[in-house]
Design an enzyme around this catalytic site. Structure first.
Site, PDB file in Angstrom:
ATOM      1  N   GLY A 138     -18.524  27.603  23.132  1.00  0.00           N
ATOM      2  CA  GLY A 138     -20.063  27.407  23.460  1.00  0.00           C
ATOM      3  C   GLY A 138     -20.336  26.356  22.561  1.00  0.00           C
ATOM      4  O   GLY A 138     -21.686  26.014  22.727  1.00  0.00           O
ATOM      5  N   GLN A 139     -19.706  25.445  22.203  1.00  0.00           N
ATOM      6  CA  GLN A 139     -20.106  24.204  21.430  1.00  0.00           C
ATOM      7  C   GLN A 139     -20.943  23.257  22.430  1.00  0.00           C
ATOM      8  O   GLN A 139     -20.520  23.273  23.659  1.00  0.00           O
ATOM      9  CB  GLN A 139     -19.139  23.911  20.554  1.00  0.00           C
ATOM     10  CG  GLN A 139     -18.557  24.276  19.490  1.00  0.00           C
ATOM     11  CD  GLN A 139     -17.365  23.809  18.896  1.00  0.00           C
ATOM     12  OE1 GLN A 139     -16.992  22.661  18.755  1.00  0.00           O
ATOM     13  NE2 GLN A 139     -16.169  24.536  18.356  1.00  0.00           N
ATOM     14  N   ARG A 140     -21.833  22.658  21.879  1.00  0.00           N
ATOM     15  CA  ARG A 140     -22.619  21.692  22.679  1.00  0.00           C
ATOM     16  C   ARG A 140     -21.664  20.808  23.618  1.00  0.00           C
ATOM     17  O   ARG A 140     -22.173  20.720  24.868  1.00  0.00           O
ATOM     18  CB  ARG A 140     -23.664  21.017  22.033  1.00  0.00           C
ATOM     19  CG  ARG A 140     -24.737  20.320  22.687  1.00  0.00           C
ATOM     20  CD  ARG A 140     -25.681  19.838  21.709  1.00  0.00           C
ATOM     21  NE  ARG A 140     -26.760  20.449  21.327  1.00  0.00           N
ATOM     22  CZ  ARG A 140     -27.827  21.002  22.081  1.00  0.00           C
ATOM     23  NH1 ARG A 140     -28.160  20.659  23.025  1.00  0.00           N
ATOM     24  NH2 ARG A 140     -28.751  21.796  21.329  1.00  0.00           N
ATOM     25  N   LYS A 141     -20.832  20.338  22.968  1.00  0.00           N
ATOM     26  CA  LYS A 141     -20.124  19.280  23.854  1.00  0.00           C
ATOM     27  C   LYS A 141     -19.133  19.789  24.867  1.00  0.00           C
ATOM     28  O   LYS A 141     -18.675  19.323  25.825  1.00  0.00           O
ATOM     29  CB  LYS A 141     -19.284  18.645  22.657  1.00  0.00           C
ATOM     30  CG  LYS A 141     -18.162  19.293  22.149  1.00  0.00           C
ATOM     31  CD  LYS A 141     -17.355  18.275  21.294  1.00  0.00           C
ATOM     32  CE  LYS A 141     -15.901  18.877  20.786  1.00  0.00           C
ATOM     33  NZ  LYS A 141     -15.971  19.711  19.633  1.00  0.00           N
ATOM     34  N   ILE A 142     -19.013  21.239  24.684  1.00  0.00           N
ATOM     35  CA  ILE A 142     -18.272  21.776  25.776  1.00  0.00           C
ATOM     36  C   ILE A 142     -18.891  22.643  26.922  1.00  0.00           C
ATOM     37  O   ILE A 142     -18.436  22.577  27.844  1.00  0.00           O
ATOM     38  CB  ILE A 142     -17.371  23.114  25.008  1.00  0.00           C
ATOM     39  CG1 ILE A 142     -16.453  22.374  23.749  1.00  0.00           C
ATOM     40  CG2 ILE A 142     -16.354  23.695  26.191  1.00  0.00           C
ATOM     41  CD1 ILE A 142     -15.512  23.639  23.067  1.00  0.00           C
TER      42      ILE A 142
END
Lengths: 187, 431
Positions: free
Chosen positions: A75-79
């Protein structure tokens, strides 16, 4: 050509010939919401050694005579831009929210509404887990539902379920809802 | 009718899935893309991309095939779901097809492929270099475990040898007192024959003085060391041959017999590491070698000893040179070992070196006796060093057996490597 491909895919799908009904579930939410913990808790695995997900995890859980293939994507922003690659053929969306992270309620709401608008998720039932209810600072599920404007959803089934992935509380209730809903829908 | 249909379709499909038309592109794809697939629980995002590419490839291939053969998707499906196609043997054939729809299956296939390639690479490296480079083995616990084991063994051998040395010494003293005349004659013999025996100087001196006794006892030490190894390693080699000689010199017999048996066993107990010669080159192996090297020295000396009795002056010189060389080697070994085991062993080492140094001189006597029967007992020990030092003709008899030993040692080394590789494999595969 496009049609032929679709046909072929469905052919291969049928090839598996499993008697079990398979359900594809995608598990999304902001980073640190508790998606992987929830997944492991569903699979009855140890939840104490979980690190931030850089890719994705898959678990197959047997429930109510169905095989639930649950895809937990980081769920990280870059993902997050990769999320939509996993939405095809999804039968159900589970969206996890950290109920104690009030500062990011707006952010999580935006992400959810984007998902709801995805073509691939059209009409797909949504279960929202208001996670981390074991924390004292957690907001109640009703409050979160209001903040997310869930009641405006007209085109799909939805449900919000308070839970704690760590303690397992409320998780089974959510799963029950899923199974009931899928059965209804697939029929 | 329909059944007939599906049967030939299945056969055709299976044939296609085994044909180069299918196998080559699919295998190529897998081999090219499998490197990122590891065993981690978590999947990388890139897997999805690759899976997508795989789907496209398989769809393209199958469509092409169906067009060529003239069957439609329904026929394809019917054929694939027919009982004939459900047999176990065919299931594996269909796996690559099913993997298009099943990410988990696809992932398993790719991880397997990756592992296969890795093992293949390891094998190739091994074949080319004869061994895996350190960088590939170092990380593994196996290595440290082995080293630790070797250290333990070495320490024990040293301890034993010291004990036995002490024992021998005390026994020797007793002996000397009891058999003064006899023993003296034994030790004296070689020396007198040899004429100017500088090496044996100390040995030459009569048993009467305690100091002189020690040189003789040195061989005993070597034997003791080897004996220690023996006790540990169950695999004893036939010691009998040398034992027979024992009669001649009471002191020496005990020494020789154990030495021969001891050496092979020692090396094996140490995990098949190289012999004395290699020690200098391979630090890893060093630990065990010192003990072996003494033995080897003793043997080599034994090889010489026969000639020694009838040696010319020049030959004796050679002998001396060799002794000096041996001493040097020993010193090197000591230095190395000191580095390795600083604390405990130092005390022992101090003792053992002193006892060892004299050995070259003392051993010839023992060797001489052994040599008479010696032929039967192949002097297994020191192949590598022998060449530089040992020109004397008398050695011919000894030479061939030595070479055998080399190969044996190498075999041991190889086995060790194999073992390492196996462990590696296991670890990789376990995952």
């Amino acid at each position: 050509m496009g049609e032929a491909q679709k046909g072929l895919l469905s052919v291969i799908e049928k090839l598996k010939g499993t008697t079990e009904q398979e359900v594809r579930i995608v598990l999304l939410g902001l980073d640190n919401a508790g998606k992987t913990t929830l997944l492991k808790s569903l699979a009855s695995e140890d939840v104490n050694t979980i690190t931030p997900t850089q890719g994705f995890n898959i678990k197959s859980v047997a429930s109510h005579g169905m095989k639930l293939n649950v895809w937990d994507i980081g769920g990280q922003r870059k993902i997050r831009p990769f999320w939509k690659k996993y939405l095809e053929n999804t039968d159900l969306l589970i969206y996890v929210i950290d109920s104690a992270d009030k500062k990011r309620f707006e952010e999580t709401g935006l992400e959810l509404s984007e998902l709801i608008d995805e073509e691939n998720l059209k009409g797909v039932p949504v279960l929202i887990f208001a996670n981390k209810q074991d924390l004292a600072t957690a907001s109640p599920a009703s409050e979160i539902a209001e903040g997310l404007n869930l009641h405006t959803y007209r085109d799909r089934e939805w449900q919000i379920q308070a839970c704690s992935a760590v303690s397992g509380e409320g998780v089974q209730d959510g799963m029950n809802w899923i199974c009931n809903n899928i059965v209804n829908k697939k029929k | 009718m329909a059944e007939d249909d599906s049967e030939w379709v299945v056969e055709s499909i299976v044939g296609y899935l085994g044909s180069p038309e299918w196998v080559i592109p699919v295998t190529d794809f897998m081999e090219n893309k499998c490197t990122v697939f590891d065993d981690e629980d978590e999947n990388k995002l890139s897997y999805t991309e690759i899976h997508q590419q795989y789907k496209t490839l398989v769809e393209k291939l199958l469509e092409h095939y169906m067009q060529e053969v003239g069957i439609n998707e329904q026929q394809f499906l019917d054929a694939c779901t027919s009982p004939f196609a459900k047999s176990k043997t065919l299931q594996s054939v269909f796996q690559p097809v099913l993997a298009t729809d099943d990410f988990q299956m696809f992932r398993t296939l790719m991880v397997q492929k990756n592992m296969e390639l890795q093992l293949q690479a390891l094998r190739v490296i091994k074949e080319r270099n004869g061994a895996l480079p350190d960088c590939l083995t170092d990380g593994a616990d196996v290595m440290t475990e082995l080293q630790q084991q070797e250290m333990k063994i070495l320490q024990e051998v040293l301890k034993k040898s010291k004990e036995e040395y002490d024992e021998e010494m005390s026994r020797r003293l007793l002996f000397e007192e009891e058999l003064g005349s006899t023993s003296s004659s034994c030790s004296d013999k070689p020396m007198t024959e040899g004429g100017e025996s500088q090496n044996t100087t100390s040995a030459a001196s009569q048993h009467s003085s305690a100091a002189k006794v020690s040189p003789e006892s040195k061989p005993a030490i070597k034997a003791a060391a080897s004996g220690g190894g023996d006790e540990k390693s169950a695999a004893k080699k036939p010691t009998a041959d040398c034992g027979s000689n024992g009669v001649e010199s009471r002191v020496l017999p005990a020494v020789k017999a154990p030495a021969k048996s001891g050496e092979p066993s020692l090396s094996s107990s140490s995990g098949g590491g190289g012999g004395g010669p290699q020690t200098k080159e391979q630090s890893g192996v060093r630990s065990q070698t010192p003990a072996e090297s003494w033995l080897e020295e003793a043997h080599r000396e034994a090889g010489f000893s026969e000639p020694y009795t009838e040696l010319s002056a020049s030959q004796q010189e050679q002998l001396q040179q060799r002794a000096a060389y041996l001493r040097q080697q020993r010193d090197k070994l000591h230095a190395l070992r000191k580095e390795q085991q600083k604390t405990k062993q130092t005390a022992k080492r101090e003792k053992s070196p002193s006892s060892r140094t004299p050995t070259p001189t003392a051993t010839p006597e023992a060797v001489g006796q052994s040599q008479r029967n010696g032929v039967c007992s192949p002097p297994p020990p020191a192949p590598p060093r022998a060449p530089p030092a040992a020109p004397p003709p008398a050695q011919h008899s000894a030479a061939p057996p030595k070479q055998k030993e080399i190969s044996a040692e190498e075999r041991k080394k190889l086995q060790k490597r194999k073992h390492l590789a196996d462990k590696l494999k296991e670890e990789v595969i376990k995952k």
